[in-house]
Design an enzyme around this catalytic site. Structure first.
Site, PDB file in Angstrom:
ATOM      1  N   SER A 163       0.797  -1.200   0.000  1.00  0.00           N
ATOM      2  CA  SER A 163       0.000   0.000   0.000  1.00  0.00           C
ATOM      3  C   SER A 163       0.839   1.264   0.000  1.00  0.00           C
ATOM      4  CB  SER A 163      -0.893   0.045   1.220  1.00  0.00           C
ATOM      5  OG  SER A 163      -0.890  -1.127   1.910  1.00  0.00           O
ATOM      6  N   HIS A 181      -4.580   1.273   9.591  1.00  0.00           N
ATOM      7  CA  HIS A 181      -4.787   2.694   9.319  1.00  0.00           C
ATOM      8  C   HIS A 181      -5.463   3.418  10.483  1.00  0.00           C
ATOM      9  CE1 HIS A 181      -3.270   1.942   5.360  1.00  0.00           C
ATOM     10  NE2 HIS A 181      -4.156   0.989   5.189  1.00  0.00           N
TER      11      HIS A 181
END
Length: 358
Positions: free
Chosen positions: A153, A260
């Site tokens: 990512s 996250h």
């Protein structure tokens, strides 16, 4: 997820979207330093999108390495660095091990780079490879696509393959350890706009308390957002989502923990220490971070953002909409799966996207 973009004279790489502390995918936190504005006026034309964690499947890369010798060489090099047979895990499993955060992140990183080798072999009009002496990736033309490598990512276009893999390995292991330290998770909320999902998170957090709060962690596309936080908070999101906020469905995601969010802070600290010892080249192409949906060129800023990405929301929706507004007309999804293509079509049904499978 990441993206590689090209304008009339140069190419650029992008990685996902971002949100403010209030959870809005529209308000973007700018983190540019004075030496970090080289790509401020980028104009994308062609993009390469790279998938993130969750795209892995047992059997991936099997046909790829059989067709493209350079891809097989890449897996061999990766196995030497990692200390285990990565290709065997990708092609044969077991699934539970491939799906673990510490394995899936290096697997997607290498598989996606190996798929770039396939693109080079099948559509390339120029040689794109590593400099034999410096081992720094060079960028040449590949059809209309300006090409650059991915990294799970986060994007590592300005970091050599070996260093990037070591960082991804550390990142995956550290995130797995952080997930093991506290009961947490993620829930996909389908059928609501981002404002309603933010309200749902606020209500769920009020039920379970500040220390167990949840927030939007992935802004994927309209009607599809992932919420991340404590197990209790995720339970509350599932309990409230359909009856109270009219979500079409809520789905608990098969991930190790609350990615996250601040639950991953221990991983940030380890990644920062490793990045401090890693050489980051100034990119030759715009790099769009999923921490602020903006291109960056200053190596120190890039290091900071790569670390922050672990706890920052992913604003993929915001980034894609920005790219389309700036003129993006064609793209490739490079790596395992078709997730990125599906999301992209949800935002722009007419967009021309081609899959290059790993």
């Amino acid at each position: 997820m990441q993206q590689v973009l090209r304008n009339s004279q140069r190419v650029s790489l992008a990685a996902g979207p971002l949100a403010t502390s209030k959870g809005s995918s529209r308000g973007v936190v700018r983190v540019h330093a004075s030496a970090d504005t080289d790509f401020a006026s980028y104009k994308p034309n062609v993009a390469a999108f790279f998938p993130g964690q969750g795209a892995q499947t047992v059997g991936m890369a099997k046909e790829l390495v059989a067709e493209v010798p350079a891809a097989k060489d890449m897996f061999n090099k990766a196995s030497d660095i990692l200390g285990y047979d990565l290709l065997q895990l990708c092609t044969e499993g077991p699934k539970d091990r491939l799906d673990s955060t510490e394995i899936s992140q290096p697997a997607i990183y290498v598989a996606s780079l190996a798929a770039v080798e396939k693109l080079r072999a099948t559509e390339g009009q120029g040689q794109v490879g590593a400099n034999a002496s410096t081992k720094v990736l060079k960028l040449e033309s590949i059809d209309d696509l300006w090409d650059s490598p991915p990294g799970c990512s986060v994007c590592w276009v300005h970091i050599i393959f070996e260093d990037g893999l070591r960082l991804v390995k550390l990142r995956g292991e550290s995130m797995q350890a952080a997930a093991n330290a506290a009961a947490s998770g993620m829930v996909s909320v389908i059928g609501l706009d981002s404002g309603k999902v933010a309200e749902l998170c606020k209500a769920a957090s009020a039920e379970v308390g500040k220390e167990n709060a949840v927030r939007i962690a992935n802004y994927l596309c309209p009607g599809n957002y992932a919420v991340s936080g404590s197990k209790e908070g995720c339970d509350a999101v599932e309990r409230l989502g359909k009856p109270n906020y009219k979500a079409r469905m809520t789905v608990r995601l098969a991930v190790a923990g609350a990615f996250h969010t601040d639950f991953m802070q221990p991983a940030v600290e380890k990644l920062q220490a490793a990045l401090a010892q890693t050489e980051v080249k100034k990119p030759r192409i715009p790099v769009i971070s999923n921490v602020d949906a903006q291109p960056h060129s200053d190596p120190e800023t890039i290091k900071s953002i790569l670390a922050r990405q672990v706890t920052s929301p992913v604003l993929w929706e915001n980034t894609l909409m920005t790219l389309f507004e700036k003129g993006l007309t064609r793209s490739y999804e490079i790596g395992p799966g078709k997730v990125v293509a599906g999301i992209t079509k949800r935002i722009n049904k007419e967009h021309n996207i081609t899959n290059i499978f790993a």
